[in-house]
Scaffold this motif. Structure first.
Motif, PDB file in Angstrom:
ATOM      1  N   CYS A 143       0.824  -1.215   0.000  1.00 13.23           N
ATOM      2  CA  CYS A 143       0.000   0.000   0.000  1.00 13.23           C
ATOM      3  C   CYS A 143       0.856   1.262   0.000  1.00 13.23           C
ATOM      4  O   CYS A 143       0.566   2.216  -0.733  1.00 13.23           O
ATOM      5  CB  CYS A 143      -0.917   0.001   1.225  1.00 13.23           C
ATOM      6  SG  CYS A 143      -2.217  -1.257   1.183  1.00 13.23           S
ATOM      7  N   LEU A 144       1.905   1.271   0.812  1.00 13.05           N
ATOM      8  CA  LEU A 144       2.786   2.437   0.851  1.00 13.05           C
ATOM      9  C   LEU A 144       3.381   2.728  -0.526  1.00 13.05           C
ATOM     10  O   LEU A 144       3.460   3.874  -0.960  1.00 13.05           O
ATOM     11  CB  LEU A 144       3.913   2.219   1.861  1.00 13.05           C
ATOM     12  CG  LEU A 144       3.564   2.293   3.349  1.00 13.05           C
ATOM     13  CD1 LEU A 144       4.833   2.124   4.187  1.00 13.05           C
ATOM     14  CD2 LEU A 144       2.882   3.601   3.695  1.00 13.05           C
ATOM     15  N   SER A 145       3.798   1.675  -1.206  1.00 10.81           N
ATOM     16  CA  SER A 145       4.379   1.841  -2.533  1.00 10.81           C
ATOM     17  C   SER A 145       3.349   2.422  -3.505  1.00 10.81           C
ATOM     18  O   SER A 145       3.673   3.296  -4.315  1.00 10.81           O
ATOM     19  CB  SER A 145       4.885   0.487  -3.049  1.00 10.81           C
ATOM     20  OG  SER A 145       5.409   0.612  -4.352  1.00 10.81           O
ATOM     21  N   ALA A 146       2.100   1.937  -3.410  1.00  7.39           N
ATOM     22  CA  ALA A 146       1.043   2.439  -4.285  1.00  7.39           C
ATOM     23  C   ALA A 146       0.738   3.905  -4.018  1.00  7.39           C
ATOM     24  O   ALA A 146       0.295   4.633  -4.917  1.00  7.39           O
ATOM     25  CB  ALA A 146      -0.218   1.597  -4.099  1.00  7.39           C
ATOM     26  N   LEU A 147       1.006   4.345  -2.785  1.00  3.46           N
ATOM     27  CA  LEU A 147       0.791   5.741  -2.409  1.00  3.46           C
ATOM     28  C   LEU A 147       2.038   6.594  -2.635  1.00  3.46           C
ATOM     29  O   LEU A 147       2.085   7.754  -2.210  1.00  3.46           O
ATOM     30  CB  LEU A 147       0.365   5.820  -0.939  1.00  3.46           C
ATOM     31  CG  LEU A 147      -1.002   5.212  -0.603  1.00  3.46           C
ATOM     32  CD1 LEU A 147      -1.178   5.104   0.906  1.00  3.46           C
ATOM     33  CD2 LEU A 147      -2.127   6.033  -1.225  1.00  3.46           C
ATOM     34  N   ASN A 148       3.049   5.981  -3.278  1.00  5.63           N
ATOM     35  CA  ASN A 148       4.322   6.668  -3.570  1.00  5.63           C
ATOM     36  C   ASN A 148       5.034   7.148  -2.310  1.00  5.63           C
ATOM     37  O   ASN A 148       5.664   8.212  -2.292  1.00  5.63           O
ATOM     38  CB  ASN A 148       4.075   7.856  -4.510  1.00  5.63           C
ATOM     39  CG  ASN A 148       3.578   7.428  -5.868  1.00  5.63           C
ATOM     40  OD1 ASN A 148       4.096   6.481  -6.460  1.00  5.63           O
ATOM     41  ND2 ASN A 148       2.545   8.104  -6.357  1.00  5.63           N
ATOM     42  N   LYS A 149       4.938   6.357  -1.259  1.00 11.06           N
ATOM     43  CA  LYS A 149       5.627   6.655  -0.009  1.00 11.06           C
ATOM     44  C   LYS A 149       6.856   5.757   0.123  1.00 11.06           C
ATOM     45  O   LYS A 149       6.897   4.663  -0.433  1.00 11.06           O
ATOM     46  CB  LYS A 149       4.692   6.454   1.195  1.00 11.06           C
ATOM     47  CG  LYS A 149       3.498   7.405   1.213  1.00 11.06           C
ATOM     48  CD  LYS A 149       2.631   7.153   2.429  1.00 11.06           C
ATOM     49  CE  LYS A 149       1.438   8.098   2.454  1.00 11.06           C
ATOM     50  NZ  LYS A 149       1.841   9.490   2.719  1.00 11.06           N
ATOM     51  N   ASP A 150       7.851   6.239   0.845  1.00  8.22           N
ATOM     52  CA  ASP A 150       9.055   5.447   1.072  1.00  8.22           C
ATOM     53  C   ASP A 150       8.733   4.240   1.949  1.00  8.22           C
ATOM     54  O   ASP A 150       7.900   4.318   2.854  1.00  8.22           O
ATOM     55  CB  ASP A 150      10.126   6.291   1.768  1.00  8.22           C
ATOM     56  CG  ASP A 150      10.642   7.414   0.877  1.00  8.22           C
ATOM     57  OD1 ASP A 150      10.589   7.247  -0.349  1.00  8.22           O
ATOM     58  OD2 ASP A 150      11.084   8.443   1.433  1.00  8.22           O
ATOM     59  N   ILE A 151       9.388   3.123   1.660  1.00  9.89           N
ATOM     60  CA  ILE A 151       9.190   1.930   2.469  1.00  9.89           C
ATOM     61  C   ILE A 151      10.503   1.523   3.123  1.00  9.89           C
ATOM     62  O   ILE A 151      11.579   1.733   2.569  1.00  9.89           O
ATOM     63  CB  ILE A 151       8.614   0.759   1.638  1.00  9.89           C
ATOM     64  CG1 ILE A 151       9.596   0.322   0.546  1.00  9.89           C
ATOM     65  CG2 ILE A 151       7.286   1.137   1.018  1.00  9.89           C
ATOM     66  CD1 ILE A 151       9.129  -0.899  -0.236  1.00  9.89           C
ATOM     67  N   GLU A 152      10.381   0.969   4.309  1.00  7.72           N
ATOM     68  CA  GLU A 152      11.540   0.492   5.050  1.00  7.72           C
ATOM     69  C   GLU A 152      11.542  -1.029   5.033  1.00  7.72           C
ATOM     70  O   GLU A 152      10.521  -1.653   5.314  1.00  7.72           O
ATOM     71  CB  GLU A 152      11.504   0.994   6.494  1.00  7.72           C
ATOM     72  CG  GLU A 152      11.540   2.506   6.625  1.00  7.72           C
ATOM     73  CD  GLU A 152      11.452   2.954   8.071  1.00  7.72           C
ATOM     74  OE1 GLU A 152      11.565   2.085   8.964  1.00  7.72           O
ATOM     75  OE2 GLU A 152      11.259   4.161   8.307  1.00  7.72           O
ATOM     76  N   PHE A 153      12.683  -1.615   4.706  1.00  6.96           N
ATOM     77  CA  PHE A 153      12.770  -3.077   4.675  1.00  6.96           C
ATOM     78  C   PHE A 153      14.088  -3.537   5.274  1.00  6.96           C
ATOM     79  O   PHE A 153      15.155  -3.018   4.943  1.00  6.96           O
ATOM     80  CB  PHE A 153      12.666  -3.611   3.241  1.00  6.96           C
ATOM     81  CG  PHE A 153      13.068  -5.053   3.111  1.00  6.96           C
ATOM     82  CD1 PHE A 153      12.293  -6.057   3.669  1.00  6.96           C
ATOM     83  CD2 PHE A 153      14.246  -5.406   2.461  1.00  6.96           C
ATOM     84  CE1 PHE A 153      12.677  -7.396   3.575  1.00  6.96           C
ATOM     85  CE2 PHE A 153      14.632  -6.729   2.366  1.00  6.96           C
ATOM     86  CZ  PHE A 153      13.844  -7.721   2.917  1.00  6.96           C
ATOM     87  N   LYS A 154      14.002  -4.510   6.153  1.00 10.31           N
ATOM     88  CA  LYS A 154      15.170  -5.150   6.737  1.00 10.31           C
ATOM     89  C   LYS A 154      14.968  -6.662   6.646  1.00 10.31           C
ATOM     90  O   LYS A 154      13.959  -7.176   7.123  1.00 10.31           O
ATOM     91  CB  LYS A 154      15.344  -4.730   8.202  1.00 10.31           C
ATOM     92  CG  LYS A 154      16.580  -5.310   8.856  1.00 10.31           C
ATOM     93  CD  LYS A 154      16.700  -4.834  10.296  1.00 10.31           C
ATOM     94  CE  LYS A 154      17.944  -5.436  10.965  1.00 10.31           C
ATOM     95  NZ  LYS A 154      18.080  -4.979  12.378  1.00 10.31           N
TER      96      LYS A 154
END
Length: 390
Positions: free
Chosen positions: A311-322
């Motif tokens: 959802c964050l990606s679809a909203l063009n927001k940065d995502i955090e991944f570890k």
């Protein structure tokens, strides 16, 4: 992963699937996400199905809209009308059948700008059909078991087959349904003659080793997040849901995943089955499930919340991944077995909250109770029908 300070809303248009609870549970871990669900009635029940009307009682869902299943045009119209009525930000399909249905009729959807990113129909078809995926893997020189596609041109007498082999339908089955280990031509003849599918059958060499499952979220072929799981116990060749598994990390497997997703130019989520070949110490690609998966919430509890990242990606927001490199998860069936062996496990609250679905049961009790009543009624009805004389 930090909770979002922003509120946004999503519509799950295929809430009749059993994966609804897994996705809803994952999103419930994030404050500010409003979940709307569109779900069709089921006229009859079948294996792996459930009456998801139980979720109208869920405290995690803003609104549950139940409707009678109609035509594709009506379903698309209902999606659009719901999005516009409740000013919903995103449309998030969670199951492969409904995702394919949307891709096939994308021109009918008015709110395409609110649809979470998906692969194009051709790539999606390649992933969902085992025969097309097998041909794709061979064309890209990606490792997979040797195989033969059983179609109208197949001749069992002249075919060069080294048993044992694994036979599987190429389309329309989930959860390992229809997958069988065959040891000779007699068993193969019986399998082909009793197949209920009109689609081709895929025969593949049996790989001595063990199964591994990987989950990914991708954007135009680039993996943005992933997890790797290995089942704690495997009894036979049949592919079954992982009720107890360990998270792990392997660079060789990651490289293979990256090549696979890049080759498909994949967008969205996928659940990928691999098998580790103990003969040559390599991973072989078995199949792709282009959807969310059982135990999606396990990754979320471990720190990789796939529905939320999507959802964050679809909203063009940065995502955090570890990357998750270790950890264990017990599905309810596995948890019950562990409690039978060690009843004192019930007192390890932190463990239960972080390594099992226990927290969702505690926080959403009405849904659990409703499911219990539904299952009990189903069992009783089934026993009554069996006792009736034919």
């Amino acid at each position: 992963m930090k909770n979002s300070p922003n509120t946004f809303s999503i519509l799950i248009p295929d809430g009749e699937t059993t994966l609804l609870s897994n996705v809803v549970h994952s999103l419930s871990l994030i404050k500010g996400v409003k979940i709307y669900v569109l779900s069709s009635h089921k006229k009859k029940y079948f294996k792996y199905s459930i009456d998801n009307s139980c979720f109208k009682h869920s405290r995690f869902i803003e609104k549950f809209i139940h409707y009678k299943n109609t035509t594709t045009q009506d379903w698309i119209n209902r999606i659009d009308d719901t999005v516009e009525t409740y000013n919903i930000d995103l449309i998030l399909p969670i199951f492969d059948v409904s995702t394919k249905r949307i891709l096939e009729h994308l021109s009918l959807l008015r709110n395409t700008s609110k649809l979470c990113a998906l692969s194009d129909l051709n790539d999606f078809e390649t992933a969902i059909r085992k025969d097309l995926l097998f041909l794709f893997l061979k064309s890209k020189n990606l490792p997979c078991p040797d195989g033969i596609i059983v179609d109208s041109a197949f001749n069992i007498e002249t075919a060069d087959i080294n048993f044992p082999i694994v036979a599987k339908p190429t389309y329309g089955f989930n959860g390992g349904m229809g997958v069988k280990l065959l040891k000779n031509k007699e068993e193969l003849r019986e399998y082909i003659s009793t197949s209920k599918s009109e689609d081709p059958i895929l025969l593949q060499k049996f790989i001595k080793g063990f199964d591994v499952t990987c989950n990914v979220f991708c954007d135009n072929g680039d993996i943005k997040a992933y997890t790797m799981q290995k089942a704690a116990m495997v009894k036979n060749v049949k592919v079954t849901p992982q009720f107890e598994f360990n998270f792990f990390h392997d660079e060789a497997l990651l490289e293979l995943m990256m090549n696979l997703m890049k080759g498909l130019n994949w967008s969205g989520v996928a659940n990928i089955d691999f098998r580790f070949d103990e003969v040559d110490n390599t991973y072989k690609i078995i199949e792709i499930n282009p959807r969310f998966w059982l135990n999606t919430e396990a990754s979320a509890l471990a720190g990789v919340n796939f529905p939320y990242l999507y959802c964050l990606s679809a909203l063009n927001k940065d995502i955090e991944f570890k990357p998750v490199k270790e950890g264990v998860f017990l599905h309810l069936k596995a948890l019950v077995k562990h409690l039978q062996r060690n009843p004192f496990l019930i007192f390890k609250i932190n463990y239960l909250f972080n390594n099992t679905p226990f927290r969702f049961i505690i926080k959403d009790p009405l849904v659990v109770w409703c499911k219990f009543v539904w299952r009990s009624n189903n069992i009783i009805s089934s026993k009554i029908l069996k006792r009736k004389p034919s």
